[in-house]
Structures are given as C-alpha cells and as structure tokens.
Design an enzyme around this catalytic site. Structure first.
Site, PDB file in Angstrom:
ATOM      1  N   GLU A 149      44.603  42.509  61.298  1.00  0.00           N
ATOM      2  CA  GLU A 149      45.606  41.451  61.155  1.00  0.00           C
ATOM      3  C   GLU A 149      45.195  40.141  61.817  1.00  0.00           C
ATOM      4  O   GLU A 149      45.855  39.663  62.748  1.00  0.00           O
ATOM      5  CB  GLU A 149      46.958  41.929  61.679  1.00  0.00           C
ATOM      6  CG  GLU A 149      47.521  43.078  60.864  1.00  0.00           C
ATOM      7  CD  GLU A 149      48.976  43.415  61.159  1.00  0.00           C
ATOM      8  OE1 GLU A 149      49.456  43.077  62.251  1.00  0.00           O
ATOM      9  OE2 GLU A 149      49.626  44.006  60.282  1.00  0.00           O
ATOM     10  N   GLU A 306      48.971  49.527  55.462  1.00  0.00           N
ATOM     11  CA  GLU A 306      49.880  50.134  56.437  1.00  0.00           C
ATOM     12  C   GLU A 306      51.296  50.120  55.876  1.00  0.00           C
ATOM     13  O   GLU A 306      51.684  49.186  55.169  1.00  0.00           O
ATOM     14  CB  GLU A 306      49.904  49.347  57.744  1.00  0.00           C
ATOM     15  CG  GLU A 306      48.653  49.406  58.569  1.00  0.00           C
ATOM     16  CD  GLU A 306      48.794  48.566  59.839  1.00  0.00           C
ATOM     17  OE1 GLU A 306      49.931  48.364  60.318  1.00  0.00           O
ATOM     18  OE2 GLU A 306      47.766  48.093  60.345  1.00  0.00           O
TER      19      GLU A 306
HETATM   20  C1  GLA Z   1      50.822  46.141  62.489  1.00  0.00           C
HETATM   21  C2  GLA Z   1      49.526  46.562  63.161  1.00  0.00           C
HETATM   22  C3  GLA Z   1      49.508  48.008  63.568  1.00  0.00           C
HETATM   23  C4  GLA Z   1      50.840  48.428  64.134  1.00  0.00           C
HETATM   24  C5  GLA Z   1      51.914  48.164  63.129  1.00  0.00           C
HETATM   25  C6  GLA Z   1      53.271  48.651  63.569  1.00  0.00           C
HETATM   26  O1  GLA Z   1      50.782  46.192  61.129  1.00  0.00           O
HETATM   27  O2  GLA Z   1      48.402  46.301  62.380  1.00  0.00           O
HETATM   28  O3  GLA Z   1      48.475  48.173  64.518  1.00  0.00           O
HETATM   29  O4  GLA Z   1      51.094  47.728  65.310  1.00  0.00           O
HETATM   30  O5  GLA Z   1      51.986  46.786  62.900  1.00  0.00           O
HETATM   31  O6  GLA Z   1      54.272  48.440  62.611  1.00  0.00           O
END
Ligand code: GLA
Ligand code: ZN
Length: 660
Positions: A149, A306
């Site tokens: 991210e 995710e």
């Molecule tokens: C983000 C991060 C993950 C985790 C999620 C939790 O997407 O990339 O590492 O912290 O949020 O929702």
C-alpha cells in the site's frame, strides 16, 4: 500463470508463529481445507529476515515456501519495504519521513519511509536481492508483492532537491515554472530554483500550480521507488512478475501511471457491508466502481489482493459479514474482472494492532466455525468458475477519471470550497449505468477512447488540449459524449482558459458557459423537462451552470431563480455522434432514466430481461453474473436468488446456461 485460474488466498505472516511449529504445520492443512491456492508472504517480515544490519535469516522462509509448495500452494512473495526494522530507523535517520511542517518522524508505524533516501534504497535493494537470489526461481513463487500500500509524502531536504530536479526536467527553465504557476500574482516570482519549497502549512500553501506539481511529483517519486524495488528483483530474476496493492479512492498516486510499470494491478477492499445508513446495493455499487477502476488501470484482469472474510477492526464500527456475504463479495470481484480473491490475513494475530481483525483462521483455530466454512465455500466456487479467469470485459461505456484533474480541481479556490464531491459525481453516473447493466471502464486523459460507444466526462475541470481533441474525434466519429458542469475550465498547469468554455468543446456541445452559481448543501434548483425523453422533474445542486445555447437543443431547463429557462440538460449533434451537457449535479433519481435514454440504441445491458431493484447484472466476457443485494430471496420466475445469492451464466451460441 497469474490469470490461469481464479486464485484463492491470503496474506500469510508466519513470522508471528515461528515459536509455534505446530501452528505452522496446521496452517498448511487448513489452507488445503479452505481451497487456498496462493499466499502473499512476508509483507512485514524485514525485521525477521534481517534482524541486524547485513545479517540475513532466510532459512525459516525457505521452510515455509517449501512446505507450501509441497501442498500445492503458490507464493506471492513480498518485498518487505513497507515496514523497516528499528535498527535501520535508528542508525539512518534520513530514511524516516519529514512531515509537511518539517518535523522528522520517529520510528514506528509503517509505510512511512522517504522515497528519495539513497540509504533506504540501498538497504531495500540488499534485502530484496537476498530474497530474489534465494527464492526468485523457486517454482512456488509466481508473483512478487512489491511493498505494501504505497502512499504518503516526505518533505525532507532530499525530497526537496528531487522535487526541484523534477521541475527542471518538466519545465526546462525557472521562467517557465513562474509562468505556469502564475507567480506574478502576489509577487511570488522565483529567481532561483533553490527558493522552491514543497507546500507547507507555515509556508507556500495557496499557489495552485505548486500544489498541483507537488502532487504530481509525489506520485512520480512513489512510482520511481516502486520501479527501483521491481528492478532490484528483475536484475536477478528477469522474468519476475510484479504487482502492487492499491487502495480505495486513493488520492496520492496516479494509479494509471503506476499500473504501466507492473504486471498485475491489485487492490485491497474493505467496504462496510450492512451499514445502516445505506442499502447493501449502494455499498456494492461503490465497491464495484473501484473494481472497475482497478480493472481499467491496466485494461485487464486484476486481483482483489485483500478483503476480510469477516470483520475489520479499524472502521468506526466493525460489522460481521452476514451469511453469504463472503461469497457475494468474492463473486462480485470476479464479475468485475478479478482473477484473485484474497484475504487479510490467513491467521488472526495474537497481539498488536490487528489482533481483532478478521482472518480465515480465528483465535479459536477451528475449521468448523461459520467464517472458515464460508471461506471454504468460496474456494469451491472459484474452482468451479475457473474458466472465467483471464477473460476480458467488453468495452461499452467509459467514465473519464483523471488524478491530475482531481488534484487541480480540489486545489483551486472556487464556487464551492466546502467540497466539490468529485467521487460523488462520478458515482452517480457509474451507479446508474451499473444498475442498467452497462459495463463501465475508467479512462484517464492519457487513455484510448476507441471501442467505447459512450464516454462520460464528469467535472473535467482540467481538460488537456490533447484530450479535448480526443473527445472531439470520438464524437465526430459516432460516439456519444456526456460532459457535465465544471468541465474545460483550466489547462494542464491549472491556468484558466481564455475565451469561451468548456474549452475546446463549445462547438461539440453547442453551447458556452456564462455563469456558475454555487449551491449550499441541501440547496437545490428545480428543473423541468422540455423533451419527452427526459424525466419530468429533477433537482439540480452543488453547482448550477448557466449556459448560452449555440446550436444545442435543450432537453431540460432550470425552473427557478434568475436563470429559469436556461438549459440544465442539452444535446447537440456533432459529426456522426452527439454530445450531451449536464449543467448541474442532479438528484440521484435523475440518472437512471437519463442513461436509459442515452444508451437505448447504442448499448446492450448485461441481462436481457428486466430485473427487480436490488439485483445487479454484470457481464465479463461470455459470463453473466446476477447478484442479489437484498437480505431476502428474489424470485425471477425460472430462477430464485437466495439472500445475497449469485447466479452465473455462460453464453454459448446465443443461449444462456447457468453454471453456478
Ligand atoms: C491494509 C493493509 C493490511 C492490513 C489491512 C487491514 O489493507 O495492507 O496490512 O492492515 O489493511 O484491514
Ligand atoms: Zn524524503
């Protein structure tokens, strides 16, 4: 490989469990039970991989990868740059970011390193190359998860210098910078590049051109860092495939630019399903819009990298996904072009920030609770639908979404400084089309409009000259164009166009802008139809533009205020096509009937028949997905959809066959 099947997976962080070999063993068994085919490994494992500077411990990871491979599970191997070890932050302060107020951050948190620091780049290179050398040719490793991210900005001296270099390169001379930023106003002319500083709360924060170029630079520099990481891997494994995980409505990186540098676009999606303040259909449409944007940044299938199988722990209130929702969300991603359904995370952490975040395996470690069983259901469905993988979506409508336009528009002081709602505007067009069952892609001003029947330019405030030409050509050669208020106002450097506006489009639209009235929240102006094809009434808000017709036919007019009678909706034939103007932001109810009229003869909806409200139809290649967003079953005659149920059809020789 990455588009061969519909992948099912999760973030796997085994470094949390190295003292529990029994748990690591169990993980593999449970992954097989849940139908897991891939894991994203080691995203935050730097401190375990390199506990002291230059001392690498990779054996544990070797064991994990070997074991996964033996179980038929593939690896999306992460570069660990998202979270650096404490020793690194302590020894090399320059890797820590400097905030806009010029205060350097302490060690802590994650995704907060300086993108320019040569030391950080060198340290990242060293650890990435250790991983590449050891695992890059392992048959389990099919993909690289570059960092995590990416986002944020750094205002350190190194970044300031890099910004000045970027400006030199972009403009060639300081005079050109001064001109582009209109520095004469307030007498802020620069006489030396060294005087240029990034925006700061206690410094320059009102010079639109500077703000815009700083945003461009931050996006550029982040992508530059990502390329550095990618190339560290590719130096050792030239054929390595790379991805990054993108975020919901993320403002700071132009994902179109980023996507050009990677093999696979992915994003992390955490909608608050079952929010009491909106319908599940609204939540689903909002999520679908992001899926379609991520599909569009590369124009090909992506992965949902995710999602949570149950709850998050960071939203104001974390709602569990009700029975059926996990499958709904998985299949929604697939319907919109995803070839992967992955979760954060595989096993729930015992401690620290995310210990209450949902995971496939919860603290109880059981494989017979609802979340685990529903995840295994998803695994089965993805296997069944495997041949959907790799299929592209048909080109139908394109909405122009442009990061630089957003930055320029939101950086400018204008008729509504309490918020322009660029996303909200885009959502109105998107939701109406999605409800009709029209496939929507997104294009930036670098995009290609060929193949689309309908192009929508909502709030295209900053309209580049070259893109105005593309819109003209598109319409002239038979396309249908929809342009809204607050378009064609300024050029690339946020300098207002002189002369009639919307710049470059007045003849295409058959009108010119005269005035713009800002509306307070809740303040509206009545509009009425003057053509039978339009909804009889609608309410305009946000901004009301007053235009003078120069050939266009009015379809709706304002019905109150001094501009009563002037066009709120107009249409103009241009070449072989036609162009609509929407002079204001209408209430949501306006858009579906409007787009039904606009699409009538030019586009075919995904589902041949009519569908009840709350049921969405999406087409991907030969596959059609029907999804019930309602908590109640829906009877469609020949078929019934369970609450949150999905039916999938395949079109063969013109006939639809149900395959799920
Ligand atoms: C983000 C991060 C993950 C985790 C999620 C939790 O997407 O990339 O590492 O912290 O949020 O929702
Ligand atoms: Zn920096």
């Amino acid at each position: 490989m990455i588009h061969d099947i519909l992948w099912h997976g999760a973030d796997y962080n085994p470094e949390q469990w190295l003292d529990r070999p029994d748990i690591l063993q169990k993980d593999i068994e449970l992954m097989q039970k849940a139908g897991i085919s891939v894991v994203s490994l080691g995203i935050f494992a730097w401190a375990t991989l390199e506990p002291h500077e230059g001392e690498y411990c990779l054996d544990w990871m070797q064991e994990v990868i070997d074991r996964l491979y033996a179980a038929g599970i593939r690896v999306n191997l992460a570069t660990p740059s998202g979270a650096r070890p404490a020793w690194l932050a302590q020894k090399y302060p320059e890797v820590r970011r400097v905030n806009p107020d010029r205060v350097r951050q302490l060690f802590g948190d994650r995704q907060n390193h300086c993108y320019t620091s040569p030391i950080y780049r060198e340290k990242v290179r060293a650890v990435n190359q250790q991983l590449a050398r050891r695992f890059g040719r392992h048959p389990a490793v099919i993909l690289w998860h570059i960092s995590n991210e990416y986002g944020g900005e750094c205002h350190c001296e190194l970044c300031q210098e890099a910004f000045r270099d970027w400006l030199r390169e972009r403009y060639g001379s300081l005079e050109a910078v001064n001109r582009a930023w209109s520095t004469k106003f307030w007498g802020h002319d620069y006489t030396d590049f060294s005087q240029i500083e990034s925006p700061a709360p206690h410094g320059e924060h009102a010079m639109n051109g500077l703000l815009l170029d700083w945003k461009r630079f931050v996006s550029h520099q982040t992508i530059d860092f990502m390329k550095w990481e990618r190339d560290c891997i590719r130096e050792i494994v030239p054929q390595a495939k790379v991805c990054v995980n993108m975020m919901y409505r993320f403002d700071m990186i132009d994902y179109f630019d980023m996507a050009r540098e990677i093999d696979l676009a992915t994003w992390d999606t955490y909608p608050t399903w079952h929010k009491p303040t909106e319908t599940l259909e609204e939540t689903a449409l909002d999520n679908a819009m992001m899926h379609d944007l991520i599909y569009s940044v590369k124009g090909k299938p992506f992965w949902m990298m995710e999602s949570t199988p149950s709850v998050t722990n960071w939203q104001p209130v974390s709602k569990v996904k009700k029975p059926g929702m996990n499958l709904f969300s998985a299949l929604q991603a697939v319907a919109h072009g995803s070839d992967g359904v992955l979760y954060f995370q595989w096993r729930q952490s015992r401690g620290a920030f995310e210990k209450f975040h949902g995971a496939v395996v919860a603290h109880d470690g059981r494989d017979d609770n609802r979340v685990f069983l529903e995840t295994a259901e998803v695994g089965k469905a993805l296997k069944l639908l495997s041949r959907v993988a790799g299929t592209r979506k048909q080109k139908q409508a394109a909405i122009v979404f442009d990061w630089a336009n957003k930055w320029a528009m939101e950086g400018a002081q204008g008729p509504r400084n309490i918020g322009l709602g660029y996303w909200e505007e885009i959502m109105r067009h998107y939701a109406a089309l999605a409800r009709i069952g029209i496939g929507v892609d997104f294009v930036s001003q670098d995009g290609d409009l060929s193949g689309y029947k309908l192009v929508i330019a909502p709030m295209l405030y900053m309209l580049r000259e070259d893109f105005a030409l593309k819109l003209r050509d598109f319409t002239a050669s038979g396309g249908t164009l929809v342009v809204t208020y607050w378009s064609g106002v300024a050029g690339e450097s946020d300098l207002c166009y002189l002369g009639d506006t919307p710049h470059g489009l007045t003849d295409v639209l058959g009108l010119r802008r005269c005035e713009i009235d800002g509306m307070f929240d809740g303040e509206t102006r009545r509009c009425v139809a003057v053509a039978p094809s339009m909804p009889a009434h609608a309410l305009g808000g946000t901004l009301c533009e007053v235009a003078a017709l120069e050939g266009a036919a009015p379809l709706m007019v304002y019905d109150e205020d001094f501009f009563a009678g002037s066009p709120a909706v107009a249409v103009n034939p241009y070449g072989k096509g036609r162009a609509y103007t929407l002079a204001t932001r209408f209430d949501e109810a306006f858009y579906r009937p409007f787009y039904k009229t606009v699409c009538e003869d030019i586009l075919t909806p995904a589902w041949p028949g009519s569908l009840p409200d709350g049921v969405l139809a999406t087409r991907r290649g030969a596959f059609i997905f029907l999804q019930n967003t309602l908590a109640a079953s829906v009877d469609l005659g020949a078929l019934a959809l369970m609450p949150y149920g999905t039916a999938v059809f395949e079109e063969r020789d013109g006939a639809l066959e149900r395959i799920l």
